[in-house]
Each structure stands twice: as C-alpha cells, then as structure tokens.
Scaffold this motif. Structure first.
Motif, PDB file in Angstrom:
ATOM      1  N   SER A  17       0.788  -1.177   0.199  1.00  0.00           N
ATOM      2  CA  SER A  17       0.018   0.038  -0.159  1.00  0.00           C
ATOM      3  C   SER A  17       0.880   1.247  -0.022  1.00  0.00           C
ATOM      4  CB  SER A  17      -0.758   0.083   1.244  1.00  0.00           C
ATOM      5  OG  SER A  17      -1.755  -1.206   1.112  1.00  0.00           O
ATOM      6  N   ARG A  67      -9.577  -1.132  -4.814  1.00  0.00           N
ATOM      7  CA  ARG A  67      -8.313  -1.175  -4.337  1.00  0.00           C
ATOM      8  C   ARG A  67      -7.778   0.364  -3.985  1.00  0.00           C
ATOM      9  NH1 ARG A  67      -4.191  -2.331  -7.552  1.00  0.00           N
ATOM     10  NH2 ARG A  67      -5.130  -1.672  -9.453  1.00  0.00           N
ATOM     11  N   GLN A  82      -5.491   6.792  -1.460  1.00  0.00           N
ATOM     12  CA  GLN A  82      -5.020   5.581  -0.703  1.00  0.00           C
ATOM     13  C   GLN A  82      -4.981   4.258  -1.578  1.00  0.00           C
ATOM     14  OE1 GLN A  82      -3.807   4.903   2.525  1.00  0.00           O
ATOM     15  NE2 GLN A  82      -3.437   3.095   1.983  1.00  0.00           N
ATOM     16  N   ASP A  84      -4.317   0.244  -2.210  1.00  0.00           N
ATOM     17  CA  ASP A  84      -3.813  -0.804  -1.628  1.00  0.00           C
ATOM     18  C   ASP A  84      -3.845  -1.948  -2.560  1.00  0.00           C
ATOM     19  OD1 ASP A  84      -6.219   0.319   0.913  1.00  0.00           O
ATOM     20  OD2 ASP A  84      -4.017   0.519   1.107  1.00  0.00           O
TER      21      ASP A  84
END
Length: 122
Positions: A17, A67, A82, A84
């Motif tokens: 991440s 994601r 963000q 991930d």
C-alpha cells in the motif's frame, strides 16, 4: 496561481500500500472537484479517480475499483489517494489535477501537480 504539490510515492512490493497526498493552494479548493491521473512509461496519461467538491462522491477507473480510495480534506486543502493491493501494472507517475470536469475529467485550468513516482515490484 494554482499550485499543486504531489507526494507519497515510492517503491513497494505487489500487494502493498501507499498513500499519495496533494497539497493545493492558489484557488478555492473547496469549490472544485479534484482528481488523480497517472502516466506509465511509454503510455499516455490516464485518469484514475476523482472526488466531488465536498468529498461525498468518488469515482474510479475500473482497474482500480476496490483497491484505491480517493478522499479530501477541505480544511487542510489536501486530496489523497490511498492505494491498496498494488499491482505491477499500477507503476506510473501519479499526478494531482485541480477542477476536473467532464467529459474527460482533465483539469479545467490545465493545472497539474509535479507528479510522484509509484513503482510496484512483482
């Protein structure tokens, strides 16, 4: 004038991440939609995600849905991405864009951040 400063990129293994940040100044941040784009080596810049002026609506390209999460803080004048479960195909320079509008969600004033490199190793 509009200034956008991108940060948070780096090298990460697949499945990892990262959180990108874009700091904005020089315009009424809380009134405009913001977006993230990316450009991989040898490819055209492509749209990744956008968030409405108040942060209540977010939209993503299909390949990152589930994601990536875009968000914003209108007090700090920042927008975030963000990321991930990163994949090698996410490797690119990521750019913040201000006042993105349809149909292509390019920045209305042509204002981009300087970009931040994201590299995902397999």
């Amino acid at each position: 004038q509009v200034q956008l400063v991108d940060s948070g990129g780096g090298l990460v293994q697949a499945g990892g991440s990262l959180r990108l940040t874009c700091g904005a100044s020089g315009f009424t941040f809380s009134s405009v939609a913001m977006g993230w784009w990316r450009q991989a080596p040898g490819k055209e810049r492509e749209y990744v995600a956008r968030v409405s002026w108040n942060g209540e609506r977010a939209y993503y390209r299909d390949s990152v849905k589930g994601r990536f999460t875009i968000s914003r803080d209108n007090v700090k004048k920042e927008v975030y991405l963000q990321m991930d479960n990163l994949k090698p195909e996410d490797t690119a320079v990521y750019y913040c864009a201000a006042d993105v509008r349809p149909p292509e969600y390019l920045p209305f004033t042509g204002s981009w951040g300087q970009g931040t490199q994201v590299t995902v190793s397999s």
